[in-house]
Scaffold this active site. Sequence first.
Site, short mmCIF file in Angstrom:
data_model
loop_
_atom_site.label_atom_id
_atom_site.label_comp_id
_atom_site.label_asym_id
_atom_site.label_seq_id
_atom_site.Cartn_x
_atom_site.Cartn_y
_atom_site.Cartn_z
N ASP A 172 0.68 33.70 -23.92
CA ASP A 172 2.06 33.75 -23.43
C ASP A 172 2.04 33.97 -21.93
O ASP A 172 1.12 33.55 -21.26
CB ASP A 172 2.87 34.81 -24.19
CG ASP A 172 2.39 36.23 -23.95
OD1 ASP A 172 1.20 36.41 -23.58
OD2 ASP A 172 3.18 37.17 -24.10
N GLU B 146 -5.65 36.01 -26.74
CA GLU B 146 -4.67 36.27 -27.80
C GLU B 146 -5.09 35.85 -29.20
O GLU B 146 -4.77 36.52 -30.18
CB GLU B 146 -3.33 35.61 -27.43
CG GLU B 146 -2.56 36.32 -26.33
CD GLU B 146 -3.08 36.05 -24.94
OE1 GLU B 146 -2.60 36.69 -24.00
OE2 GLU B 146 -3.98 35.19 -24.78
N GLY C 81 -1.09 43.29 -21.54
CA GLY C 81 0.02 44.15 -21.92
C GLY C 81 -0.45 45.29 -22.81
O GLY C 81 -1.59 45.31 -23.27
N GLY D 140 -1.38 39.48 -19.86
CA GLY D 140 -0.31 39.78 -18.93
C GLY D 140 -0.75 39.86 -17.48
O GLY D 140 0.05 39.63 -16.57
#
Length: 371
Positions: free
Chosen positions: A154, A146, A75, A123
């Site tokens: 996520d 992350e 992302g 992402g």
Amino acid sequence: MTETPETPEAPEAEVLLERRGHLGHIILNRPKAINALTATMVSLISDALDAWEHDDGVATVLLSGAGERGLCAGGDIVALYHDAGNGGAESAGFWAEEYELNARISSYPKPYVALMDGIVLGGGVGVSAHARHRVVTERTKVGMPETGIGFIPDVGGTYLLSRAPGELGTHAALTAGTMTGPDALLMGLADVYVDSSRLGELSAALERRPADEVLLEFARKAPDAPLAAAQAWIDDCYAYEDVETIVDALLRSDAEDAKAAAAVVLSKSPSALKVTLQSLRRARELPDLPSVLEQEYRVSLHALTAPDFAEGVRAQVIDKDRNPRWTPATLAEVRQADVDSYFAPLDGRPDLWEGLQDRKTDSSLISQEQR
């Protein structure tokens, strides 16, 4: 003689949509950013899936990335970093749409083929590793990075990693390391290994023939997964319920790679490490991807306002000094109550699927007003 003023070129679309034969092709199109996802891209992918689901002329959907570097580097964390200082409303909306898309991909009724060639991070895993058909190559580098920026895996990453064989997913999550294509196959993040030189032929074949048939033809035996040789010490060392014990086991292991892994883990955000481990353990007990995404939505929004996310992005992306100053600085200083707070209900915001119903209602009301 008057000169005709030059017309500025329109910016190229962030997602290209192509129809060829019976194939609907989604191309992530930000090659300079390794196709990092934006809110616009998530909306365009969702709209394409909506349209093609009910189009009898589309038999298969294909996802790939423009450029030579990879499918998707994750992302747009710089945008998230700036939004965190403004209350996080845009991030909440982006994650809600992104996680809804991840769930949609996992249950899409038509064959969805993701070409996980090159770099596939964060992402990028969310829009590919939940697909029905996941193709990796000799160039694949897949991971959830992350914890290195003070964040927590996520986009359904904790769902995938918590269900990997043994403790391979725990190792990947805590070290934030990248995996090869064969590693991704071993961990259940991919299904098919194809030479990258043949991806063009594979795409062309999907225009005319069923996805199962084409993938069977193009698949080749993958080389041995590097993680397979390490699984014994990984399973032994990462089987514990707290990060301190895991690090201690790594340091005491006879495997030199285990000691190296301990050093990598200790370089990450202590808070992110503890929340990540608890996220993985909780995800193992949750029944399905939507319930894990619900948990990740809470955790992500709590992490957005915690100090380590801003510090991690600053150190890795903004100032690039690669010297984050984590708060707290050590694992021992991270209290269990602080870890538990990441899983608490959101204050003033609906949870993920509750919010989906609200957004659908809002969209319906807007549509009625326009009519």
